[in-house]
Write an enzyme that holds these catalytic residues in place. Structure first.
Site, short mmCIF file in Angstrom:
data_model
loop_
_atom_site.label_atom_id
_atom_site.label_comp_id
_atom_site.label_asym_id
_atom_site.label_seq_id
_atom_site.Cartn_x
_atom_site.Cartn_y
_atom_site.Cartn_z
N ASP A 22 37.58 6.57 12.53
CA ASP A 22 37.23 5.14 12.56
C ASP A 22 36.83 4.71 11.15
O ASP A 22 35.87 3.97 10.96
CB ASP A 22 36.10 4.88 13.55
CG ASP A 22 35.92 3.38 13.84
OD1 ASP A 22 36.87 2.60 13.62
OD2 ASP A 22 34.82 2.99 14.27
N ASP B 141 28.68 6.60 10.69
CA ASP B 141 29.28 6.58 12.04
C ASP B 141 30.34 7.66 12.19
O ASP B 141 31.53 7.39 12.35
CB ASP B 141 29.87 5.21 12.35
CG ASP B 141 28.78 4.17 12.63
OD1 ASP B 141 27.63 4.59 12.89
OD2 ASP B 141 29.06 2.98 12.59
#
Length: 261
Positions: A196, A213
């Site tokens: 991502d 993240d």
């Protein structure tokens, strides 16, 4: 549990409850919203981290995501850390199976929501460890327990570092090359794909980018790792077109992997 341990736990939970009241008043977050994040199980997890002297005070919220919230916290030695709390009660986590299933590290995982969230927290910690081992800029992992991840705080005393998407770059080509270098190094040295990677998941602190993240990051053994890598490359190339930087996605992919797109 002895009466002394029970008293200590109750004292810690009262301390946490007071901290939540202070956060609510200081930053205008209503208590109902905080209670969705700090459910009973999470409070006990934080209580254990406090009693183990991993953290001392939960300070203020940094960011809110679809599945989790990040807070700044203070350690007993007064150093700042970031505490990421994955919400157990309100998270759906419908999309996570494609990142977990196929990862050999979680082959025996049970499929309850709580088990998946706990595994996701551990996964992010382990992925951050991999980045630290290859010297790719990312928050240094400190500890994890259940749905709570403690890591290095990236930012200033009065505010966290901004996301790359919110910054106007003076030297965009240099940043572009650095980010593609991170993707390549992760692939070649850590055998990891972020899955991502975008300017929404990069902080800029003192002119250096830090990747965040990492929960969905997958090993190269994962059956979708190539698909995720192509998407990561595409995300970066697409964004930097705004700075009139144009690169061929297939050429970058081929260079990183020594495979054809």
């Amino acid at each position: 549990m002895s009466s002394e341990e029970r008293f200590l736990n109750e004292k810690i939970l009262r301390k946490l409850d007071k901290q939540l009241e202070e956060i609510s008043g200081r930053v205008g977050v209503d208590r109902k919203t905080l209670d969705e994040v700090f459910d009973k199980s999470t409070l006990h997890t934080l209580g254990k981290l406090i009693s183990d002297r991993v953290i001392d005070i939960v300070d203020f919220p940094i960011s809110t995501g679809k599945e989790g919230n990040v807070f700044r916290a203070v350690k007993p030695d007064k150093k700042l850390v970031a505490v990421k709390i994955y919400r157990v009660s309100t998270s759906t986590f419908k999309h996570v199976s494609k990142y977990i299933i196929g990862d050999p590290r979680f082959s025996s995982l049970r499929r309850t929501k709580r088990d998946i969230i706990y595994a996701w927290t551990k996964k992010e910690y382990k992925n951050l460890e991999r980045l630290q081992n290859i010297n790719v800029n990312a928050p240094k992992p400190v500890a994890y327990l259940n749905n709570v991840l403690v890591m290095q705080y990236i930012g200033y005393k009065n505010k966290p570092a901004p996301l790359l998407k919110d910054v106007s770059l003076d030297h965009p080509k240099e940043m572009f090359d650095t980010l593609l270098g991170f993707i390549s190094k992760m692939y070649k040295e850590a055998e990891l794909v972020h899955a991502d990677f975008s300017v929404f998941n990069v902080l800029l602190f003192r002119n250096k980018p830090y990747i965040i993240d990492l929960g969905q990051g997958v090993l190269l053994e994962h059956p979708l790792s190539d698909e995720f890598l192509r998407r990561d490359i595409s995300n970066i190339i697409r964004y930097f077109k705004k700075y009139n930087i144009y690169e061929d996605e297939k050429r970058i992919y081929n260079r990183i992997t020594n495979k054809q797109w």
